[in-house]
Design a protein around this motif. Sequence first.
Motif, PDB file in Angstrom:
ATOM      1  N   THR B 230       0.876  -1.182   0.000  1.00 24.19           N
ATOM      2  CA  THR B 230       0.000   0.000   0.000  1.00 24.19           C
ATOM      3  C   THR B 230       0.910   1.227   0.000  1.00 24.19           C
ATOM      4  O   THR B 230       2.020   1.183   0.522  1.00 24.19           O
ATOM      5  N   GLY B 231       0.431   2.314  -0.580  1.00 21.80           N
ATOM      6  CA  GLY B 231       1.271   3.505  -0.747  1.00 21.80           C
ATOM      7  C   GLY B 231       1.749   4.067   0.575  1.00 21.80           C
ATOM      8  O   GLY B 231       1.149   3.854   1.617  1.00 21.80           O
ATOM      9  N   GLY B 232       2.858   4.789   0.535  1.00 24.44           N
ATOM     10  CA  GLY B 232       3.397   5.364   1.758  1.00 24.44           C
ATOM     11  C   GLY B 232       3.206   6.866   1.794  1.00 24.44           C
ATOM     12  O   GLY B 232       2.547   7.452   0.936  1.00 24.44           O
ATOM     13  N   ILE B 233       3.784   7.493   2.794  1.00 22.81           N
ATOM     14  CA  ILE B 233       3.675   8.944   2.925  1.00 22.81           C
ATOM     15  C   ILE B 233       5.060   9.547   3.076  1.00 22.81           C
ATOM     16  O   ILE B 233       6.028   8.869   3.429  1.00 22.81           O
ATOM     17  N   LYS B 234       5.109  10.849   2.788  1.00 22.17           N
ATOM     18  CA  LYS B 234       6.358  11.556   3.044  1.00 22.17           C
ATOM     19  C   LYS B 234       6.214  12.204   4.426  1.00 22.17           C
ATOM     20  O   LYS B 234       5.168  12.731   4.776  1.00 22.17           O
ATOM     21  N   VAL B 235       7.270  12.139   5.204  1.00 20.65           N
ATOM     22  CA  VAL B 235       7.263  12.824   6.498  1.00 20.65           C
ATOM     23  C   VAL B 235       8.195  14.026   6.404  1.00 20.65           C
ATOM     24  O   VAL B 235       9.027  14.119   5.513  1.00 20.65           O
ATOM     25  N   ASN B 236       8.031  14.958   7.336  1.00 16.31           N
ATOM     26  CA  ASN B 236       8.784  16.210   7.226  1.00 16.31           C
ATOM     27  C   ASN B 236       9.981  16.314   8.133  1.00 16.31           C
ATOM     28  O   ASN B 236      10.767  17.241   8.014  1.00 16.31           O
ATOM     29  N   SER B 237      10.082  15.400   9.079  1.00 10.94           N
ATOM     30  CA  SER B 237      11.204  15.500  10.004  1.00 10.94           C
ATOM     31  C   SER B 237      11.511  14.145  10.600  1.00 10.94           C
ATOM     32  O   SER B 237      10.701  13.215  10.526  1.00 10.94           O
ATOM     33  N   VAL B 238      12.684  14.073  11.214  1.00 13.49           N
ATOM     34  CA  VAL B 238      13.091  12.840  11.896  1.00 13.49           C
ATOM     35  C   VAL B 238      12.120  12.535  13.040  1.00 13.49           C
ATOM     36  O   VAL B 238      11.748  11.373  13.268  1.00 13.49           O
ATOM     37  N   GLU B 239      11.686  13.591  13.750  1.00  8.19           N
ATOM     38  CA  GLU B 239      10.780  13.380  14.887  1.00  8.19           C
ATOM     39  C   GLU B 239       9.488  12.720  14.418  1.00  8.19           C
ATOM     40  O   GLU B 239       8.986  11.783  15.037  1.00  8.19           O
ATOM     41  N   GLU B 240       8.969  13.251  13.300  1.00  2.00           N
ATOM     42  CA  GLU B 240       7.722  12.702  12.760  1.00  2.00           C
ATOM     43  C   GLU B 240       7.926  11.233  12.375  1.00  2.00           C
ATOM     44  O   GLU B 240       7.074  10.385  12.657  1.00  2.00           O
ATOM     45  N   LEU B 241       9.052  10.950  11.754  1.00  2.00           N
ATOM     46  CA  LEU B 241       9.349   9.575  11.338  1.00  2.00           C
ATOM     47  C   LEU B 241       9.365   8.641  12.535  1.00  2.00           C
ATOM     48  O   LEU B 241       8.735   7.579  12.539  1.00  2.00           O
ATOM     49  N   LEU B 242      10.080   9.059  13.583  1.00  3.60           N
ATOM     50  CA  LEU B 242      10.202   8.184  14.754  1.00  3.60           C
ATOM     51  C   LEU B 242       8.855   7.978  15.434  1.00  3.60           C
ATOM     52  O   LEU B 242       8.568   6.896  15.950  1.00  3.60           O
ATOM     53  N   GLN B 243       8.021   9.007  15.415  1.00  2.00           N
ATOM     54  CA  GLN B 243       6.678   8.859  15.989  1.00  2.00           C
ATOM     55  C   GLN B 243       5.909   7.768  15.252  1.00  2.00           C
ATOM     56  O   GLN B 243       5.273   6.914  15.858  1.00  2.00           O
ATOM     57  N   HIS B 244       5.975   7.813  13.905  1.00  3.28           N
ATOM     58  CA  HIS B 244       5.278   6.809  13.105  1.00  3.28           C
ATOM     59  C   HIS B 244       5.809   5.410  13.395  1.00  3.28           C
ATOM     60  O   HIS B 244       5.052   4.446  13.504  1.00  3.28           O
ATOM     61  N   LEU B 245       7.132   5.296  13.533  1.00  3.60           N
ATOM     62  CA  LEU B 245       7.721   3.973  13.780  1.00  3.60           C
ATOM     63  C   LEU B 245       7.314   3.452  15.156  1.00  3.60           C
ATOM     64  O   LEU B 245       7.114   2.251  15.344  1.00  3.60           O
ATOM     65  N   LYS B 246       7.177   4.391  16.118  1.00  7.44           N
ATOM     66  CA  LYS B 246       6.742   3.979  17.460  1.00  7.44           C
ATOM     67  C   LYS B 246       5.315   3.464  17.400  1.00  7.44           C
ATOM     68  O   LYS B 246       4.988   2.440  17.993  1.00  7.44           O
ATOM     69  N   ILE B 247       4.474   4.189  16.660  1.00 11.49           N
ATOM     70  CA  ILE B 247       3.072   3.779  16.543  1.00 11.49           C
ATOM     71  C   ILE B 247       2.983   2.381  15.926  1.00 11.49           C
ATOM     72  O   ILE B 247       2.153   1.558  16.314  1.00 11.49           O
ATOM     73  N   LYS B 248       3.871   2.113  14.985  1.00 12.36           N
ATOM     74  CA  LYS B 248       3.870   0.797  14.327  1.00 12.36           C
ATOM     75  C   LYS B 248       4.477  -0.298  15.205  1.00 12.36           C
ATOM     76  O   LYS B 248       4.486  -1.465  14.840  1.00 12.36           O
ATOM     77  N   GLY B 249       5.049   0.136  16.336  1.00  8.75           N
ATOM     78  CA  GLY B 249       5.635  -0.852  17.241  1.00  8.75           C
ATOM     79  C   GLY B 249       6.996  -1.357  16.807  1.00  8.75           C
ATOM     80  O   GLY B 249       7.492  -2.380  17.303  1.00  8.75           O
ATOM     81  N   ILE B 250       7.620  -0.648  15.870  1.00  9.09           N
ATOM     82  CA  ILE B 250       8.912  -1.101  15.366  1.00  9.09           C
ATOM     83  C   ILE B 250      10.040  -0.690  16.301  1.00  9.09           C
ATOM     84  O   ILE B 250      11.045  -1.368  16.431  1.00  9.09           O
ATOM     85  N   ILE B 251       9.892   0.511  16.916  1.00  8.61           N
ATOM     86  CA  ILE B 251      10.928   0.940  17.861  1.00  8.61           C
ATOM     87  C   ILE B 251      10.289   1.244  19.208  1.00  8.61           C
ATOM     88  O   ILE B 251       9.089   1.433  19.314  1.00  8.61           O
TER      89      ILE B 251
END
Lengths: 314, 251
Positions: B230-251
């Motif tokens: 499924t398509g992805g999204i562009k994030v604007n910062s490292v903080e935003e990226l890490l938030q998404h990864l936390k939500i996904k349970g990856i980190i």
Amino acid sequence: MSISILVIAEFNEQQISLATRQVVGAAQQLGSEIHLVIMGSTGKTAAQNALSVMGLTKVIWVPENFESINQWAEYLASLAPHYSHVLMNAGSTGKEGIPRLAACLGMAAFSEVLNIVSPERFIRPIYAGNLWIEVEALDDIKLLTIRSTAFEPVSDQGGTAIWQEGAGELVHPLSSIVNQELHYSERPPLDSARVVVSGGRGLGSAEHFESLLNPLAKVLNAAIGASRAAVDSGYVPNDYQVGQTGKVVAPELYIAVGISGAIQHIAGMKDSKVIVAINQDPEAAIFSVADFGLVGDLNVLVPQMTAALQSLET
Amino acid sequence: MSINVLVPIKRVLDYTIKPKLSADGSQITLDGLKMSMNPFDEIALEAAIRLKEAGDVTEILVVSCGQTQSMDVLRTALAMGADRALLISTEHELQPLAIARCLKIITEQEKVSLVIAGKQAIDTDAGQTPTMLAGLLNWGQANFASSIQLVESEVLEVIREIDRGHETMRLALPAVVTADLRLNEPRFITLPNIMKAKKKVIDVRLATDLGVDLANHFNVTKVFEPPARTGGIKVNSVEELLQHLKIKGII
């Protein structure tokens, strides 16, 4: 013929590989009579430890010194007819050995099987994984190399296999190993790591590749991978290459740094659960497979990411 | 000592192009798409040519198994520097074991003592035919070569790329070697060589005349596109990226 499966192990001095436990997981989809064979005198400890691996009926240790792949294939040619299926991870040995074994038996082989539909039907990728085919095997023995990343590994505890020592003579070796240059690191192996940090030509040099990506890999306990371009430019050795003709990986998290996303590279990582891409070109093809894309200068973004993760730890 | 080399080559969809399925989704359609020599076969041929230029090899025979269209890659091979070309003509696509059986006959009849082949074809990605040939011939094999050298009159030293790094191996001729990506960079073909190659005769033999078992050992029952991401999204910062990864349970 009733189902019984021979799984050929990859192993080191201590244990069988995680990939091999994934192949046992694949074997369980075929049947329950599963024998694991460890081919080599250096594999005794690995074989003994394999007795506790779940799902195995028997562990066979062959205490011979296999110098060359023709000896390996010919030995297995005498063992294989006892089984309906012979499986091995699609690593170096599987790729060079299983087809030779198949030819010795006068049968077909199936490379990089990633789904088992039935004991006769398997799915495998073609055209760099852009298409998949379902094949129906017609021979009495099905010889498969398995894309281990597509299967769950069985546990290395709780098994109750019985032990057998393999007997038999080896044929004359047709080749010999002069020397090996292998890389072992504290980092997890690329093909089974939970997280992979991968770099492309955008890293600019071997020193920069290392200094930028090592700290990120360390804080994530990740393996390091690379695009073909990075390997060809000499930033990292060949065994770091991820791609159609390098290693195929499927980690929980794949972070592609400065990788443009050639078809052949994507073929090697598109089954990763989550893909992050960092690239200064917003049109880079890698963004078409990335779940999260960060456009910008990797020299700024990677250290930022490393620092943020390090502070999460403390 | 005369060393004859055989290089099997395959005509495949050009590596820059994605394959398409027919309108009803039942098969792959290659009509009108650019076809080329399998890139690994080009590398294998280049290796053979360099051994010939070094005086180690006497003659290079390139062989392709397929329909008449395969003549075009055979002609390209001649233009690169192969001495002779042979088409094993077959209407239906042969499977690896059948092709290996055909190549075995040619290898024996042409007194070949070294087969250099691409490690895999980029369409089927099976990587079996050369290894099966080695098995049928009971020859030594060295797969994934990144370097090939003749070190004594009939002994090869091959460096190969394996899972955890490199391995240097020695094997006596006759042998089968498969070429990996970094073995060499194939030469460009010059116009004079293309013109010369046009005049060369390409031998043709029917696969059915070789006296080997060409039967299929498997059927392809389906071809399809794998599940798409499924398509992805562009994030604007490292903080935003890490938030998404936390939500996904990856980190």
